[in-house]
Design a protein around this motif. Structure first.
Motif, short mmCIF file in Angstrom:
data_model
loop_
_atom_site.label_atom_id
_atom_site.label_comp_id
_atom_site.label_asym_id
_atom_site.label_seq_id
_atom_site.Cartn_x
_atom_site.Cartn_y
_atom_site.Cartn_z
N LYS A 144 0.81 -1.22 0.00
CA LYS A 144 0.00 0.00 0.00
C LYS A 144 0.85 1.27 0.00
N LEU A 145 2.16 1.11 0.12
CA LEU A 145 3.07 2.25 -0.03
C LEU A 145 3.53 2.41 -1.47
N GLY A 146 3.08 1.50 -2.35
CA GLY A 146 3.45 1.58 -3.75
C GLY A 146 4.77 0.94 -4.09
N ILE A 147 5.37 0.18 -3.13
CA ILE A 147 6.67 -0.45 -3.34
C ILE A 147 6.47 -1.84 -3.93
N PRO A 148 7.26 -2.25 -4.92
CA PRO A 148 7.20 -3.63 -5.41
C PRO A 148 7.48 -4.61 -4.28
N PRO B 55 5.55 -2.89 -11.48
CA PRO B 55 5.04 -2.44 -10.17
C PRO B 55 3.67 -1.76 -10.25
N GLY B 56 2.99 -1.87 -11.39
CA GLY B 56 1.76 -1.12 -11.61
C GLY B 56 0.69 -1.35 -10.57
N PHE B 57 0.48 -2.63 -10.16
CA PHE B 57 -0.57 -2.93 -9.20
C PHE B 57 -0.32 -2.20 -7.88
N ASN B 58 0.91 -2.27 -7.37
CA ASN B 58 1.24 -1.64 -6.09
C ASN B 58 1.10 -0.12 -6.17
N LYS B 59 1.48 0.46 -7.30
CA LYS B 59 1.37 1.92 -7.44
C LYS B 59 -0.10 2.36 -7.45
N LYS B 60 -0.92 1.60 -8.13
CA LYS B 60 -2.35 1.92 -8.14
C LYS B 60 -2.97 1.72 -6.76
N LEU B 61 -2.51 0.68 -6.06
CA LEU B 61 -3.00 0.42 -4.72
C LEU B 61 -2.68 1.60 -3.80
N ALA B 62 -1.44 2.09 -3.90
CA ALA B 62 -1.03 3.23 -3.06
C ALA B 62 -1.84 4.49 -3.38
N LYS B 63 -2.24 4.62 -4.63
CA LYS B 63 -2.99 5.80 -5.05
C LYS B 63 -4.39 5.83 -4.43
N TYR B 64 -4.99 4.64 -4.26
CA TYR B 64 -6.39 4.59 -3.83
C TYR B 64 -6.60 4.05 -2.41
N VAL B 65 -5.55 3.52 -1.78
CA VAL B 65 -5.69 2.94 -0.44
C VAL B 65 -4.70 3.62 0.50
#
Length: 481
Positions: free
Chosen positions: A417-421, A452-462
């Motif tokens: 959720k920090l956007g890190i792989p 790392p796209g999934f984690n970056k999107k997760l960080a954006k919305y969570v």
């Protein structure tokens, strides 16, 4: 023989530390001087208790039922072990996938006031009469321990009523130890007391006990068995996906070893004391260096040092070109590692295979075994943070936010959720161990870094549940000497 019987509480062994925030160099120096002192946290979050480790260690045993003498909430964490068990069945080709037979006595307010022994008796009877198991494990909890329900007396009383089921009480009250690996010890102490009973049976030439926790995948099991078979030995894989018959064969083994460094280390000492079974206790076989060390350790116990060197040379010849290709993809990557005591140090050694840089390491406890690993890591990595903590994600998220690693290896839910792989090292579904697991894990880390796209999107919305002000504080401010 040991003069004092081990209590099952890991803090009873001298020199074990479980609350500290420091650096790799500092912890090595202070431990060597004997200056590390036990501390505590004035605030703690998300401790892992002994009971879930005792349950998870045995939950895949055949012909068993599991009775938790606890409030209902205490078995909530069992969902992880249940998931591992179900996936493990599928990987092993089992078509009729089933859940473990887990019952809870549901201790409530009335039970706390008047005692919960009647509830326990009724639940044990219901479990045995419904399922007719060979084994019935009865787990204590914080609540049953505090009110003083005598699970041993109840088990002994009901044993005469149900002679075809072995009733095994396990004292895994969560308040006994802050080191969650004590839960493994509680399970093994009860196995020795109620199943093995210090009875000597004929030895089987070439039989090796291989102890494995829940979080070892089927692919890792096959890899470890493949490696041991190359030494010309047969494997008694226990207790995961095991049975009463396999457990009873434990004293027949020529030697013992464990996949996880802290899973059966104390039990293997007991097997040496009670049944004269020599054992190897080295490292967790993750990465080239650690796999070699693990392999040489059990080979030495078996008197097969020459054979293992020939095998290791062939394995290196096979995998080193592939590791070199992975190193080109991963060289210079800055990594934070979080995991159990065995896995976190093993993964830290692994990243050297790929030319990565360690910036932070979380481990639940620190002792003489950890000191050996830290000395090795300090020879490779210049400067990194060490967080000795039983979980405590609030500390880790603070550190990761400050250190800004390129990748996170460990239990990744919050770090993602920090956007890190992120890459999961506590993975009971995919390979991580031995020579083949090394290649799978390296490719997995490299793929995560490139995608790392999934984690970056997760960080954006969570958003994680911490105030912005916490990220500016000292991560270790709540640790008190």
């Amino acid at each position: 023989m040991a003069e004092v019987q081990y209590s099952g509480v890991r803090e009873s062994r001298p020199g074990r530390i479980n609350d500290l925030g420091t650096t790799g160099k500092e912890v090595e120096e202070q431990f060597r001087k004997g200056c590390l002192k036990r501390a505590d946290r004035s605030f703690a979050q998300g401790l892992q208790c002994q009971q879930i480790n005792s349950m998870a260690a045995l939950m895949s045993l055949e012909d068993s039922v599991f009775i938790s003498h606890s409030p209902q909430g205490c078995v909530g964490c069992a969902i992880m072990a249940v998931d591992m068990y179900r996936v493990g069945q599928i990987h092993r080709g089992i078509k009729q996938v089933k859940n473990p037979r887990l019952l809870v006595t549901n201790i409530d307010q009335k039970s706390v006031v008047f005692g919960g022994e009647k509830k326990l008796r009724d639940t044990v009877k219901k479990a045995v009469e419904r399922y007719h198991p060979k084994l019935a494990f009865i787990y204590a909890s914080c609540a049953s321990g505090i009110i003083g329900d005598d699970i041993d007396a109840i088990a002994a009383d009901l044993q005469t009523e149900y002679p075809d089921t072995i009733l095994v009480p396990i004292h895994c009250e969560g308040f006994k130890s802050k080191i969650c690996a004590s839960g493994f010890d509680a399970a093994f102490i009860s196995i020795n007391k109620y199943i093995l009973k210090k009875e000597n049976i004929p030895k089987e030439k070439g039989l090796v006990n291989l102890f494995a926790p829940t979080t070892v995948s089927y692919a890792d099991q096959k890899e470890m068995e493949r490696m041991l078979n190359q030494l010309g030995v047969r494997v008694n894989y226990i207790p995961f996906y095991s049975s009463l018959e396999k457990i009873k064969r434990i004293p027949a083994a020529e030697a013992s070893t464990s996949i996880c460094k802290v899973f059966a280390d104390e039990f293997m000492k007991t097997l040496w004391e009670d049944y004269q079974i020599p054992y190897s206790h080295t490292v967790m076989p993750i990465g080239i260096r650690n796999t070699d060390k693990w392999y040489r350790g059990i080979a030495k116990v078996l008197g097969k040092e020459k054979e293992v060197e020939e095998i290791i040379a062939k394995e290196h010849e096979r995998i080193e070109p592939l590791v070199a290709a992975l190193r080109e993809r991963l060289q210079g990557t800055r990594v934070f590692i979080c995991g159990g005591t065995g896995r976190s140090f093993a993964a830290a050694a692994l990243i050297d295979d790929f030319g990565m840089e360690l910036v932070g390491l979380e481990t639940p406890t620190y002792d003489e075994d950890a000191q050996v690993d830290i000395e090795y890591l300090n020879g490779i990595h210049k400067d990194y943070v060490v967080d000795i903590a039983n979980m405590q994600p609030f500390e880790q998220v603070n550190l990761v936010n400050k250190l800004k690693p390129d990748a996170f290896i460990g239990v990744p839910e919050w770090a993602a959720k920090l956007g890190i792989p992120t890459t999961h090292v506590l993975d009971g579904k995919r390979p991580t161990m031995g020579y083949d697991g090394l290649l799978f894990l390296g490719n997995k880390i490299a793929d995560q870094l490139q995608n790392p796209g999934f984690n970056k999107k997760l960080a954006k919305y969570v958003k994680l549940p911490y105030r912005d002000s916490w990220y500016e504080e000292d991560a270790f401010k709540y640790i008190e000497q």
